[in-house]
Design a protein around this motif. Structure first.
Motif, mmCIF file in Angstrom:
data_model
loop_
_atom_site.group_PDB
_atom_site.id
_atom_site.type_symbol
_atom_site.label_atom_id
_atom_site.label_comp_id
_atom_site.label_asym_id
_atom_site.label_seq_id
_atom_site.Cartn_x
_atom_site.Cartn_y
_atom_site.Cartn_z
ATOM 1 N N GLY A 24 0.796 -1.223 0.000
ATOM 2 C CA GLY A 24 0.000 0.000 0.000
ATOM 3 C C GLY A 24 0.828 1.271 0.000
ATOM 4 O O GLY A 24 0.526 2.219 -0.736
ATOM 5 N N ALA A 25 1.872 1.313 0.809
ATOM 6 C CA ALA A 25 2.693 2.521 0.874
ATOM 7 C C ALA A 25 3.492 2.707 -0.405
ATOM 8 O O ALA A 25 3.646 3.832 -0.903
ATOM 9 C CB ALA A 25 3.632 2.441 2.079
ATOM 10 N N THR A 26 3.990 1.609 -0.964
ATOM 11 C CA THR A 26 4.735 1.685 -2.222
ATOM 12 C C THR A 26 3.840 2.192 -3.346
ATOM 13 O O THR A 26 4.231 3.073 -4.130
ATOM 14 C CB THR A 26 5.291 0.297 -2.587
ATOM 15 O OG1 THR A 26 6.200 -0.139 -1.569
ATOM 16 C CG2 THR A 26 6.003 0.324 -3.927
ATOM 17 N N MET A 27 2.630 1.648 -3.429
ATOM 18 C CA MET A 27 1.714 2.060 -4.480
ATOM 19 C C MET A 27 1.360 3.534 -4.356
ATOM 20 O O MET A 27 1.348 4.275 -5.349
ATOM 21 C CB MET A 27 0.455 1.193 -4.447
ATOM 22 C CG MET A 27 0.715 -0.261 -4.763
ATOM 23 S SD MET A 27 -0.722 -1.331 -4.453
ATOM 24 C CE MET A 27 -1.792 -0.837 -5.810
ATOM 25 N N ALA A 28 1.074 3.967 -3.131
ATOM 26 C CA ALA A 28 0.725 5.370 -2.921
ATOM 27 C C ALA A 28 1.889 6.283 -3.266
ATOM 28 O O ALA A 28 1.704 7.351 -3.871
ATOM 29 C CB ALA A 28 0.294 5.587 -1.473
ATOM 30 N N ARG A 29 3.093 5.879 -2.892
ATOM 31 C CA ARG A 29 4.260 6.714 -3.180
ATOM 32 C C ARG A 29 4.464 6.877 -4.674
ATOM 33 O O ARG A 29 4.632 8.004 -5.170
ATOM 34 C CB ARG A 29 5.512 6.091 -2.550
ATOM 35 C CG ARG A 29 6.794 6.775 -3.002
ATOM 36 C CD ARG A 29 8.044 6.155 -2.447
ATOM 37 N NE ARG A 29 9.188 6.432 -3.304
ATOM 38 C CZ ARG A 29 10.439 6.106 -3.015
ATOM 39 N NH1 ARG A 29 10.703 5.474 -1.886
ATOM 40 N NH2 ARG A 29 11.419 6.389 -3.845
ATOM 41 N N TYR A 30 4.432 5.778 -5.420
ATOM 42 C CA TYR A 30 4.707 5.894 -6.847
ATOM 43 C C TYR A 30 3.574 6.594 -7.581
ATOM 44 O O TYR A 30 3.816 7.344 -8.536
ATOM 45 C CB TYR A 30 5.035 4.532 -7.453
ATOM 46 C CG TYR A 30 6.461 4.135 -7.138
ATOM 47 C CD1 TYR A 30 7.528 4.795 -7.728
ATOM 48 C CD2 TYR A 30 6.742 3.140 -6.210
ATOM 49 C CE1 TYR A 30 8.840 4.474 -7.421
ATOM 50 C CE2 TYR A 30 8.044 2.803 -5.893
ATOM 51 C CZ TYR A 30 9.086 3.475 -6.495
ATOM 52 O OH TYR A 30 10.387 3.161 -6.180
ATOM 53 N N ALA A 31 2.341 6.382 -7.146
ATOM 54 C CA ALA A 31 1.235 7.113 -7.754
ATOM 55 C C ALA A 31 1.405 8.612 -7.529
ATOM 56 O O ALA A 31 1.195 9.423 -8.442
ATOM 57 C CB ALA A 31 -0.091 6.627 -7.184
ATOM 58 N N ALA A 32 1.811 9.002 -6.317
ATOM 59 C CA ALA A 32 2.008 10.416 -6.007
ATOM 60 C C ALA A 32 3.149 11.015 -6.812
ATOM 61 O O ALA A 32 3.133 12.209 -7.148
ATOM 62 C CB ALA A 32 2.276 10.589 -4.513
ATOM 63 N N GLU A 33 4.147 10.191 -7.129
ATOM 64 C CA GLU A 33 5.303 10.675 -7.884
ATOM 65 C C GLU A 33 5.053 10.686 -9.389
ATOM 66 O O GLU A 33 5.939 11.061 -10.158
ATOM 67 C CB GLU A 33 6.520 9.809 -7.562
ATOM 68 C CG GLU A 33 7.029 10.006 -6.133
ATOM 69 C CD GLU A 33 8.198 9.093 -5.794
ATOM 70 O OE1 GLU A 33 8.567 8.240 -6.648
ATOM 71 O OE2 GLU A 33 8.741 9.223 -4.688
ATOM 72 N N GLY A 34 3.864 10.272 -9.807
ATOM 73 C CA GLY A 34 3.522 10.356 -11.216
ATOM 74 C C GLY A 34 3.753 9.107 -12.025
ATOM 75 O O GLY A 34 3.557 9.112 -13.243
#
Length: 317
Positions: A24-34
């Protein structure tokens, strides 16, 4: 069609909720980074148990509508992570949850575990050739903890990666694509032990009991860990995504329990083992980016973008 972003990440999971717990944290981070984050979930989790008594009627031995309900839970979780591209392998309900290892559900018609690997891999090849990810995340060969659907998800993901790269496979489909880096979900044993110690010290009575370290999928020695992703800035997004899986997960602060009511820590630094591709860190050190070492990719106009919201969310027409 819109061009896809330069960085593209694909995750393959067995059931709704596995993605939020593990990545979950990995997915959120990469989504936020574009980055373009694509989740493929292999089953609807129809054979799962249900935590809230008010929803107990959904289970397979009663109404058998848990799978349909979990479609909505997954969509809600992905909204919390800001992941727009989430799909069910072959479409919602194409492959059914197989139950625990050795259960008669393993061999029911349509069970994911009982499906030939190449048959289940075919629709994933289509996703890979469409999205053209540089990075794939899935389970280790044991599926993290021996669940048949997790083991099958590993087999299907690895096979699809091979088939997608093969020019001789699937004439008439999109162009072949080789995934540059493949990772398996892992948790280093010292990290798990320290997190469980905090649980025992700070919230020993939060749940009916406390799980064992070896109940955590993918626990392994430090030497197997090649990559750690600091998702602490996305801890709230991860816990919100986990909370969206109402039938499966109960949360208490930074801890959670499944239907067995045994507490576990929520990990917001997430760990991986690189099993295919060149490492992006010097020997003896860990990567801190799944795309480490890859040249900055340009957008791929030949890869069609996700078509519509119903396709993205795996919703029924």
């Amino acid at each position: 069609m819109k061009d896809l972003p330069a960085r593209r990440l694909l995750l393959v999971h067995a059931h709704p909720d596995d993605e939020s717990i593990n990545n979950g944290a990995t997915m959120a981070r990469y989504a936020a980074e574009g980055a373009h984050v694509t989740l493929v979930t292999c089953t609807l989790g129809e054979e799962g148990e249900v935590i809230p008594p008010s929803l107990a009627h959904l289970t397979a031995d009663r109404d058998d509508t848990l799978g349909d309900h979990r479609i909505g839970e997954l969509a809600a979780a992905m909204r919390e992570l800001h992941v727009d591209d989430h799909r069910f392998l072959g479409g919602p309900g194409r492959f059914r949850d197989s139950g625990m290892m050795g259960a008669e559900q393993n061999h029911r018609p349509g069970a994911f575990w009982d499906t030939a690997v190449d048959d289940a891999a075919a629709p994933l090849v289509e996703v890979i050739r469409e999205v053209r990810p540089q990075v794939l995340v899935t389970y280790d060969p044991d599926g993290g903890y021996g669940h048949p659907d997790h083991i099958q998800a590993h087999r299907v993901a690895m096979r699809a990666a091979d088939l997608a790269a093969d020019p001789a496979y699937g004439p008439g489909t999109a162009a072949p694509h080789t995934i540059a880096k493949i990772y398996w979900n892992r948790v280093p044993r010292p990290v798990a032990e320290a997190a469980f110690a905090r649980l025992r010290d700070t919230a020993p009575d939060a749940f009916g009991g406390i799980a064992a370290v070896d109940d955590v999928p993918g626990v392994t020695g430090d030497a197997e860990i090649t990559t750690e992703i600091d998702g602490s800035a996305y801890a709230d997004a991860k816990t919100a995504a986990m909370r969206a899986h109402v039938t499966q997960i109960a949360l208490h602060g930074p801890y959670f329990a499944l239907s067995n009511d045994l507490g576990q820590p929520v990990l917001t630094t997430e760990y991986y083992q690189l099993v295919r591709g060149a490492p992006g860190a010097a020997g003896g050190t860990r990567e801190h980016d799944l795309f480490a070492g890859l040249p900055e990719a340009s957008p791929t106009p030949d890869a069609p973008h996700v078509r519509d919201a119903a396709h993205v969310r795996g919703a029924r027409a």
